[in-house]
Each structure stands twice: as C-alpha cells, then as structure tokens.
Design a protein around this motif. Structure first.
Motif, PDB file in Angstrom:
ATOM      1  N   UNK A  16       0.797  -1.236   0.000  1.00  0.00           N
ATOM      2  CA  UNK A  16       0.000   0.000   0.000  1.00  0.00           C
ATOM      3  C   UNK A  16       0.826   1.280   0.000  1.00  0.00           C
ATOM      4  N   UNK A  17       2.142   1.142   0.187  1.00  0.00           N
ATOM      5  CA  UNK A  17       2.940   2.373   0.152  1.00  0.00           C
ATOM      6  C   UNK A  17       3.431   2.691  -1.270  1.00  0.00           C
ATOM      7  N   UNK A  18       3.128   1.784  -2.227  1.00  0.00           N
ATOM      8  CA  UNK A  18       3.503   2.057  -3.619  1.00  0.00           C
ATOM      9  C   UNK A  18       2.444   2.915  -4.290  1.00  0.00           C
ATOM     10  N   UNK A  19       2.334   4.163  -3.860  1.00  0.00           N
ATOM     11  CA  UNK A  19       1.330   5.052  -4.460  1.00  0.00           C
ATOM     12  C   UNK A  19       1.934   6.449  -4.496  1.00  0.00           C
ATOM     13  N   UNK A  20       1.675   7.180  -5.565  1.00  0.00           N
ATOM     14  CA  UNK A  20       2.325   8.495  -5.659  1.00  0.00           C
ATOM     15  C   UNK A  20       1.553   9.554  -4.863  1.00  0.00           C
ATOM     16  N   UNK A  21       2.264  10.590  -4.505  1.00  0.00           N
ATOM     17  CA  UNK A  21       1.650  11.701  -3.767  1.00  0.00           C
ATOM     18  C   UNK A  21       0.565  12.341  -4.631  1.00  0.00           C
ATOM     19  N   UNK A  22       0.843  12.413  -5.938  1.00  0.00           N
ATOM     20  CA  UNK A  22      -0.130  13.034  -6.847  1.00  0.00           C
ATOM     21  C   UNK A  22      -1.430  12.220  -6.905  1.00  0.00           C
ATOM     22  N   UNK A  23      -1.301  10.892  -6.910  1.00  0.00           N
ATOM     23  CA  UNK A  23      -2.517  10.061  -6.926  1.00  0.00           C
ATOM     24  C   UNK A  23      -3.312  10.285  -5.637  1.00  0.00           C
ATOM     25  N   UNK A  24      -2.623  10.313  -4.502  1.00  0.00           N
ATOM     26  CA  UNK A  24      -3.344  10.513  -3.229  1.00  0.00           C
ATOM     27  C   UNK A  24      -4.029  11.877  -3.214  1.00  0.00           C
ATOM     28  N   UNK A  25      -3.316  12.917  -3.656  1.00  0.00           N
ATOM     29  CA  UNK A  25      -3.919  14.261  -3.683  1.00  0.00           C
ATOM     30  C   UNK A  25      -5.149  14.268  -4.590  1.00  0.00           C
ATOM     31  N   UNK A  26      -5.017  13.606  -5.731  1.00  0.00           N
ATOM     32  CA  UNK A  26      -6.129  13.606  -6.698  1.00  0.00           C
ATOM     33  C   UNK A  26      -7.330  12.849  -6.137  1.00  0.00           C
ATOM     34  N   UNK A  27      -7.063  11.670  -5.533  1.00  0.00           N
ATOM     35  CA  UNK A  27      -8.187  10.892  -4.980  1.00  0.00           C
ATOM     36  C   UNK A  27      -8.893  11.683  -3.869  1.00  0.00           C
ATOM     37  N   UNK A  28      -8.146  12.543  -3.221  1.00  0.00           N
ATOM     38  CA  UNK A  28      -8.731  13.369  -2.144  1.00  0.00           C
ATOM     39  C   UNK A  28      -9.589  14.486  -2.744  1.00  0.00           C
ATOM     40  N   UNK A  29      -9.154  15.001  -3.899  1.00  0.00           N
ATOM     41  CA  UNK A  29      -9.785  16.213  -4.449  1.00  0.00           C
ATOM     42  C   UNK A  29     -10.935  15.957  -5.423  1.00  0.00           C
ATOM     43  N   UNK A  30     -10.949  14.778  -6.063  1.00  0.00           N
ATOM     44  CA  UNK A  30     -12.009  14.560  -7.066  1.00  0.00           C
ATOM     45  C   UNK A  30     -13.385  14.460  -6.388  1.00  0.00           C
ATOM     46  N   UNK A  31     -14.434  14.600  -7.201  1.00  0.00           N
ATOM     47  CA  UNK A  31     -15.784  14.511  -6.641  1.00  0.00           C
ATOM     48  C   UNK A  31     -16.167  13.071  -6.339  1.00  0.00           C
ATOM     49  N   UNK A  32     -15.672  12.170  -7.178  1.00  0.00           N
ATOM     50  CA  UNK A  32     -16.024  10.765  -6.954  1.00  0.00           C
ATOM     51  C   UNK A  32     -14.881   9.860  -7.436  1.00  0.00           C
ATOM     52  N   UNK A  33     -14.732   8.721  -6.735  1.00  0.00           N
ATOM     53  CA  UNK A  33     -13.749   7.724  -7.158  1.00  0.00           C
ATOM     54  C   UNK A  33     -14.518   6.555  -7.767  1.00  0.00           C
ATOM     55  N   UNK A  34     -14.228   6.248  -9.037  1.00  0.00           N
ATOM     56  CA  UNK A  34     -14.850   5.085  -9.688  1.00  0.00           C
ATOM     57  C   UNK A  34     -13.881   3.924  -9.514  1.00  0.00           C
ATOM     58  N   UNK A  35     -14.304   2.907  -8.732  1.00  0.00           N
ATOM     59  CA  UNK A  35     -13.379   1.834  -8.377  1.00  0.00           C
ATOM     60  C   UNK A  35     -13.878   0.491  -8.908  1.00  0.00           C
ATOM     61  N   UNK A  36     -12.955  -0.312  -9.422  1.00  0.00           N
ATOM     62  CA  UNK A  36     -13.324  -1.631  -9.950  1.00  0.00           C
ATOM     63  C   UNK A  36     -13.658  -2.574  -8.788  1.00  0.00           C
ATOM     64  N   UNK A  37     -12.877  -2.454  -7.714  1.00  0.00           N
ATOM     65  CA  UNK A  37     -13.095  -3.296  -6.543  1.00  0.00           C
ATOM     66  C   UNK A  37     -13.167  -2.352  -5.333  1.00  0.00           C
ATOM     67  N   UNK A  38     -14.424  -2.026  -4.953  1.00  0.00           N
ATOM     68  CA  UNK A  38     -14.582  -0.971  -3.939  1.00  0.00           C
ATOM     69  C   UNK A  38     -13.988  -1.386  -2.589  1.00  0.00           C
ATOM     70  N   UNK A  39     -13.995  -2.707  -2.301  1.00  0.00           N
ATOM     71  CA  UNK A  39     -13.441  -3.136  -0.999  1.00  0.00           C
ATOM     72  C   UNK A  39     -11.934  -2.900  -0.945  1.00  0.00           C
ATOM     73  N   UNK A  40     -11.285  -3.266  -2.042  1.00  0.00           N
ATOM     74  CA  UNK A  40      -9.834  -3.102  -2.092  1.00  0.00           C
ATOM     75  C   UNK A  40      -9.464  -1.606  -2.074  1.00  0.00           C
ATOM     76  N   UNK A  41     -10.223  -0.811  -2.829  1.00  0.00           N
ATOM     77  CA  UNK A  41      -9.921   0.628  -2.880  1.00  0.00           C
ATOM     78  C   UNK A  41     -10.224   1.293  -1.543  1.00  0.00           C
ATOM     79  N   UNK A  42     -11.255   0.772  -0.860  1.00  0.00           N
ATOM     80  CA  UNK A  42     -11.585   1.357   0.446  1.00  0.00           C
ATOM     81  C   UNK A  42     -10.400   1.220   1.411  1.00  0.00           C
ATOM     82  N   UNK A  43      -9.726   0.073   1.355  1.00  0.00           N
ATOM     83  CA  UNK A  43      -8.559  -0.135   2.230  1.00  0.00           C
ATOM     84  C   UNK A  43      -7.487   0.918   1.959  1.00  0.00           C
ATOM     85  N   UNK A  44      -7.280   1.225   0.674  1.00  0.00           N
ATOM     86  CA  UNK A  44      -6.274   2.224   0.305  1.00  0.00           C
ATOM     87  C   UNK A  44      -6.713   3.608   0.798  1.00  0.00           C
TER      88      UNK A  44
END
Ligand code: SAM
Length: 279
Positions: A16-44
């Motif tokens: 879970x630490x293999x994620x860029x700062x830009x991706x985290x900032x973007x996931x925080x700022x967007x209106x919605x996250x479209x996830x293929x596997x919501x359980x797995x993405x929820x953990x992230x």
C-alpha cells in the motif's frame, strides 16, 4: 460550466505504500472515485484518510455506470478511476471508459504508477529492450494454443497475465508450442510472499507442479531466437528428420515436437509450419 476531467489513478499492486503523492492528492480532491473493486480501494483510501465518495465501475456494469460517469463529467464533476490494482486501462474495463470519454471530448489524464506487467518484466532477467504485453491468454486449451502459435516467431519478450490455477496448464502449453525457453513466473509482487521463479519453462513447471498456485501471477517468456540463430543447414536437417519420422508413421505434430526437443533454437511450431508448407 466546462466538463470535468477523468483522472486515471494507478494504485498499488500489493504494497500500500507504492502510491504516488499526486494520486493521493487527486483521490482526495475529485468529486467521486470510480473503483473496480470498492473493498480493495476502500482499504487504500482508509489507509490515507481519504473520504471521497466511491462508486463501483466494473466489467459487468461498464455500460450503464460508464454512461453515468460521463454525465457526471459533463456536468463539471471530476472523477478518479481506480482499477482493482495497478494502472487502470490495462486488462480491465478502464480502457472502455477512456474511449467513451474521448468520444465525448472529455479530458483524460494519466497519473502513472504501479503495473504488474512492467514490474514482472524488469525483475524477470529477460531482455527488456522489446517486449509484447499479451494480457490474459484464452482460457480454453485450443484457443490458447492457437494464440501461442501466433507468437512462435516473435522475438520480443512475451508477458502474460494468468490466473494462478491455470498457470500449470499455461506453462505446459508454452513448453509444447514455444519450446523450452527461459521464463520467469512472478507471483505476489510487492506482497509478503513475493516470489520469482526463473529458469527454463520445463524447470519452472516442475517447481510449480500440477497443483494450483496461490496469489496473483505474471508469466514472462523469452522471445524466439533472433533470425539466423539456427543456420539454414541445421534447420534443413531438422526438417528432414521430421519428414523421416512422418514417413515412419509418426504424426506431424508429434514428429515436430520430438525433433524440436533435440534441436536448440528451433521450435515445434516452426518445424510444423515449414513441414506443412513443403507438403
Ligand atoms: N491493471 C492491472 C495492472 O496495471 O497491472 C492489472 C489488472 S489484471 C485484471 C490483474 C492481473 O494482474 C492478475 O491476474 C495478475 O496476472 C496481475 N497482477 C496483479 N497484481 C499482481 C501482483 N501483485 N503480482 C503478480 N501479478 C499481479
């Protein structure tokens, strides 16, 4: 109001630490996250304290939810697309949504990061200068072998995604169709039980055994020997031996396989196809 942007957010393939700062900032700022596997993405998201609402976008609902996502984007919202792991759009429904958005003139941005194919390729020890990503091979034996036959003369390193329980069958088909080349089986990359088996296809198959493997796997296979590795003379000799075996009553497939096994640098498929052409 102008349309929003679809952000393709690459996420970890395990660690879970293999994620860029830009991706985290973007996931925080967007209106919605479209996830293929919501359980797995929820953990992230939980790990990084991100509370953006999620919706499920997967193969089974890609038409209906894809249209809904486009409507949201056209209404000015921004959307972060996340696949079950790795880079969205690689062997998942992401490419469908990208095409839909581009069709409607919606801006799409790629936020690069982890990808299982490239991670396996670079750790395989096989040539990386030219490679071909083959995705998931067909599940049915006949179709799978046909797909492999089309790759017999491809000199690029080949990368396959495969389910763990089909891996022994896949290795056996690679051995028979492409010959006993070098390969690497990368399992559970970036996770606790990460393992890379390197060696000839027959050696890796022997280590894997018949039983089902555990976890996620990528198979990397050496390309065909560069043209000229096998001299014309050696090839001609091999073809004559195939012909002799066939005259002695063997089937062409069987004869090609047996001669290929004792002729380094010549695949069963090459012998089979050339023998057929000569008939
Ligand atoms: N979009 C993803 C990417 O960028 O790698 C791939 C999605 S595809 C549906 C899932 C396949 O990727 C798995 O079946 C496996 O072949 C491979 N994979 C994903 N994570 C992996 C890992 N940690 N180790 C090995 N292979 C992995």
């Amino acid at each position: 109001m102008g349309a929003g942007t679809l952000f393709l957010c690459a996420t970890p393939i395990g660690n879970l630490t293999d994620v860029t700062i830009r991706v985290l900032d973007t996931l925080r700022e967007v209106d919605v996250v479209a996830a293929e596997d919501t359980r797995r993405t929820r953990r992230l998201l939980q790990r990084y304290d991100i509370r953006t609402p999620m919706l499920s976008y997967r193969e089974e609902n890609r038409e209906a939810v894809g249209r809904r996502i486009v409507e949201q984007l056209e209404a000015g919202e921004s959307v972060g697309l996340v696949s079950d792991a790795g880079t969205p759009g690689v062997s998942d429904p992401g490419s469908h949504l990208v095409a839909l958005c581009l069709d409607r003139g919606i801006r799409v941005e790629s936020l690069p990061g982890p990808n299982a194919a490239i991670s396996a390729l670079v750790v395989s020890g096989l040539p990386t200068r030219r490679f071909s990503f083959e995705g998931f091979p067909p599940r049915k034996k006949g179709a799978r072998r046909k797909a492999l036959e089309a790759l017999i003369d491809d000199e690029r390193t080949l990368i396959f995604y495969e389910s763990p329980n089909r891996t022994p069958e896949m290795l056996a088909d690679v051995l028979e169709v492409l010959g006993d080349r070098r390969c690497a089986l990368a399992r559970e990359l970036t996770k606790r039980y990460e393992e890379v088996l390197r060696g000839t296809v027959s050696a890796v198959l022997a280590r894997v055994g018949e039983g089902a493997l555990k976890g996620e796997v990528v198979l990397v296979v050496e390309g065909a020997p560069a043209g000229g590795t096998v001299g014309e003379g050696a090839l001609e000799e091999a073809l004559l031996r195939v012909e002799a075996l066939v005259e002695g009553g063997a089937g062409l497939k069987e004869a090609s396989a047996s001669v290929a096994a004792e002729t380094p640098g010549v695949s069963r498929g090459t012998l089979y196809n050339l023998s057929l052409e000569r008939r």
